[in-house]
Design an enzyme around this catalytic site. Sequence first.
Site, PDB file in Angstrom:
ATOM      1  N   LYS A  80      99.162  53.778  77.303  1.00 19.42           N
ATOM      2  CA  LYS A  80      98.499  54.098  76.039  1.00 19.42           C
ATOM      3  C   LYS A  80      99.540  53.905  74.943  1.00 19.42           C
ATOM      4  O   LYS A  80     100.739  54.093  75.173  1.00 19.42           O
ATOM      5  CB  LYS A  80      98.031  55.561  76.054  1.00 19.42           C
ATOM      6  CG  LYS A  80      96.931  55.871  75.084  1.00 19.42           C
ATOM      7  CD  LYS A  80      95.546  55.751  75.700  1.00 19.42           C
ATOM      8  CE  LYS A  80      94.460  56.105  74.712  1.00 19.42           C
ATOM      9  NZ  LYS A  80      93.124  56.076  75.295  1.00 19.42           N
ATOM     10  N   GLY A 178      75.286  65.729  70.776  1.00 18.97           N
ATOM     11  CA  GLY A 178      75.897  64.567  70.130  1.00 18.97           C
ATOM     12  C   GLY A 178      75.050  63.330  70.303  1.00 18.97           C
ATOM     13  O   GLY A 178      74.842  62.860  71.417  1.00 18.97           O
ATOM     14  N   GLY A 180      75.541  60.215  68.881  1.00 23.43           N
ATOM     15  CA  GLY A 180      76.261  59.071  68.318  1.00 23.43           C
ATOM     16  C   GLY A 180      76.062  57.837  69.168  1.00 23.43           C
ATOM     17  O   GLY A 180      75.006  57.655  69.786  1.00 23.43           O
ATOM     18  N   HIS A 181      77.089  57.001  69.236  1.00 21.20           N
ATOM     19  CA  HIS A 181      76.958  55.727  69.955  1.00 21.20           C
ATOM     20  C   HIS A 181      76.543  55.933  71.408  1.00 21.20           C
ATOM     21  O   HIS A 181      75.645  55.275  71.906  1.00 21.20           O
ATOM     22  CB  HIS A 181      78.287  54.968  69.904  1.00 21.20           C
ATOM     23  CG  HIS A 181      78.608  54.468  68.547  1.00 21.20           C
ATOM     24  ND1 HIS A 181      79.411  55.160  67.672  1.00 21.20           N
ATOM     25  CD2 HIS A 181      78.222  53.355  67.897  1.00 21.20           C
ATOM     26  CE1 HIS A 181      79.503  54.487  66.544  1.00 21.20           C
ATOM     27  NE2 HIS A 181      78.789  53.398  66.647  1.00 21.20           N
ATOM     28  N   VAL A 182      77.217  56.856  72.091  1.00 14.29           N
ATOM     29  CA  VAL A 182      76.929  57.057  73.512  1.00 14.29           C
ATOM     30  C   VAL A 182      75.686  57.934  73.692  1.00 14.29           C
ATOM     31  O   VAL A 182      74.777  57.590  74.452  1.00 14.29           O
ATOM     32  CB  VAL A 182      78.136  57.700  74.239  1.00 14.29           C
ATOM     33  CG1 VAL A 182      77.807  57.927  75.712  1.00 14.29           C
ATOM     34  CG2 VAL A 182      79.370  56.817  74.105  1.00 14.29           C
TER      35      VAL A 182
HETATM   36  P1  NAD Z   1      80.312  59.060  67.937  1.00 17.44           P
HETATM   37  O1  NAD Z   1      81.282  59.475  66.905  1.00 17.44           O
HETATM   38  O2  NAD Z   1      79.539  57.806  67.749  1.00 17.44           O
HETATM   39  O3  NAD Z   1      79.232  60.215  68.176  1.00 17.44           O
HETATM   40  C1  NAD Z   1      79.541  61.580  68.212  1.00 17.44           C
HETATM   41  C2  NAD Z   1      78.327  62.324  67.691  1.00 17.44           C
HETATM   42  O4  NAD Z   1      78.566  63.721  67.881  1.00 17.44           O
HETATM   43  C3  NAD Z   1      78.057  62.110  66.203  1.00 17.44           C
HETATM   44  O5  NAD Z   1      76.699  61.815  65.991  1.00 17.44           O
HETATM   45  C4  NAD Z   1      78.466  63.451  65.580  1.00 17.44           C
HETATM   46  O6  NAD Z   1      77.731  63.748  64.408  1.00 17.44           O
HETATM   47  C5  NAD Z   1      78.150  64.401  66.703  1.00 17.44           C
HETATM   48  N1  NAD Z   1      78.816  65.690  66.654  1.00 17.44           N
HETATM   49  C6  NAD Z   1      80.061  65.997  66.191  1.00 17.44           C
HETATM   50  N2  NAD Z   1      80.303  67.307  66.306  1.00 17.44           N
HETATM   51  C7  NAD Z   1      79.200  67.862  66.871  1.00 17.44           C
HETATM   52  C8  NAD Z   1      78.838  69.181  67.255  1.00 17.44           C
HETATM   53  N3  NAD Z   1      79.645  70.220  67.068  1.00 17.44           N
HETATM   54  N4  NAD Z   1      77.621  69.363  67.812  1.00 17.44           N
HETATM   55  C9  NAD Z   1      76.778  68.331  68.009  1.00 17.44           C
HETATM   56  N5  NAD Z   1      77.063  67.071  67.652  1.00 17.44           N
HETATM   57  C10 NAD Z   1      78.250  66.836  67.090  1.00 17.44           C
HETATM   58  O7  NAD Z   1      81.119  59.039  69.320  1.00 17.44           O
HETATM   59  P2  NAD Z   1      80.715  58.281  70.663  1.00 17.44           P
HETATM   60  O8  NAD Z   1      81.368  56.949  70.682  1.00 17.44           O
HETATM   61  O9  NAD Z   1      79.261  58.390  70.892  1.00 17.44           O
HETATM   62  O10 NAD Z   1      81.507  59.170  71.738  1.00 17.44           O
HETATM   63  C11 NAD Z   1      81.034  60.471  72.096  1.00 17.44           C
HETATM   64  C12 NAD Z   1      82.071  61.145  72.984  1.00 17.44           C
HETATM   65  O11 NAD Z   1      82.298  60.342  74.157  1.00 17.44           O
HETATM   66  C13 NAD Z   1      83.438  61.324  72.328  1.00 17.44           C
HETATM   67  O12 NAD Z   1      84.011  62.507  72.822  1.00 17.44           O
HETATM   68  C14 NAD Z   1      84.235  60.144  72.857  1.00 17.44           C
HETATM   69  O13 NAD Z   1      85.629  60.409  72.894  1.00 17.44           O
HETATM   70  C15 NAD Z   1      83.676  60.012  74.255  1.00 17.44           C
HETATM   71  N6  NAD Z   1      83.812  58.650  74.808  1.00 17.44           N
HETATM   72  C16 NAD Z   1      83.225  57.597  74.180  1.00 17.44           C
HETATM   73  C17 NAD Z   1      83.346  56.316  74.724  1.00 17.44           C
HETATM   74  C18 NAD Z   1      82.678  55.132  74.058  1.00 17.44           C
HETATM   75  O14 NAD Z   1      82.599  54.074  74.689  1.00 17.44           O
HETATM   76  N7  NAD Z   1      82.182  55.242  72.833  1.00 17.44           N
HETATM   77  C19 NAD Z   1      84.072  56.126  75.900  1.00 17.44           C
HETATM   78  C20 NAD Z   1      84.655  57.231  76.547  1.00 17.44           C
HETATM   79  C21 NAD Z   1      84.510  58.493  75.977  1.00 17.44           C
END
Ligand code: NAD
Length: 351
Positions: A80, A178, A180-182
């Site tokens: 990393k 949450g 978001g993207h995932v």
């Molecule tokens: P993102 O930023 O697109 O989505 C996160 C969502 O969570 C947002 O909509 C945000 O408004 C919401 N959020 C924040 N605080 C909150 C709370 N207290 N209660 C409810 N919702 C809340 O992130 P993502 O890419 O969807 O990733 C989500 C999680 O998965 C993160 O922890 C990230 O580290 C982990 N992750 C993501 C990936 C990936 O490919 N994107 C890979 C491995 C791990």
Amino acid sequence: MTVFSQQDFDGHEQVVFASDAETGLRAIIAIHNTVRGPALGGCRMWAYASEGDAVRDALRLSRGMTYKNALADLPFGGGKSVIIGDARSQKSPELIAAMGRAVDRLAGRYIIAEDVGTSVEDMAVVRNVTRHVAGLKDGGSGDPSPATARGVFMGIRAAVDYRLRRNSLDGLRVVVQGLGHVGWDLCRQLADEGVRLSVSDIRQDHVERAVETFGAAPIDTDSIFDVEADVFAPCALGAVINDNTLPRLKVAVVAGSSNNQLAEDRHGALLAERGILYAPDYVINAGGVINISHEFGPSGTGYDRATAFAHVDRIHDTLMTIFKRADADGVPTNVAADRIAEERFKLSRVA
Ligand code: NAD
């Protein structure tokens, strides 16, 4: 500041301090273990409070990648990198290119990718100065989120099968924190299978959209831990399983994408004591790194989405192996996962 004697140092093979006077780059590249192959892991740009914090983060995150890549069955070790600085105000293409040159000097021992504070656009800049980069949009694997969501979906299937003895998800109750993207893509896949969703997000527009699109029940952000359901899927924050939330959970399974879900390792044992099956975060959320790793497909064939996603689907079987091992050894699933990972990257050294 110490390196070798600090808690997060774990026999790392190499720790490189990289700087560039012209662009102000100050970065640390930590290579934890290359027994299974070159170290693959993202580059985080963060305004660390101190240089010691940056070193600690690089040591901790690179070690985590060794475990993650081993359990994802990738021919890669763990590494990393961190750039010290505020990504919004201090990042420039020149600085990112300087980081790329630092990576290039390691001649392939470390492969850089995007992480918090860096983007696929930054990796395109890095590509101009080194080929040791993954996570590219053009000709690469692009946004990792759909692959991560697919892995979480397969992980939920495995956990529900193991804990609830159910093959079908139809009628299952899943709470998603949450959107978001995932989280959003996960909801889509679950809804397609007839899952009844409860959702929360700090963004009200995300919640409203999920209510309209999936018929989900809206839950406020704190009450999410009190909802009675089959599965809790944290897809927002780290440390969601802690002394405050754990006693409140009324679910059979915790399985979601968030990194570092357990506030402390002991919370894995406490979940097990309560009969809640935990899908270790770094195993179930490995879809993104699995997808990226396929940019280095068999000699010259390049990235193929179908092959990459078939590999992501194997998260299901990996989790089954972990669940069985946890029961056989009488340990929590997070401990069983670490044991299997260690066997893989230590065994490879013998082979
Ligand atoms: P993102 O930023 O697109 O989505 C996160 C969502 O969570 C947002 O909509 C945000 O408004 C919401 N959020 C924040 N605080 C909150 C709370 N207290 N209660 C409810 N919702 C809340 O992130 P993502 O890419 O969807 O990733 C989500 C999680 O998965 C993160 O922890 C990230 O580290 C982990 N992750 C993501 C990936 C990936 O490919 N994107 C890979 C491995 C791990």
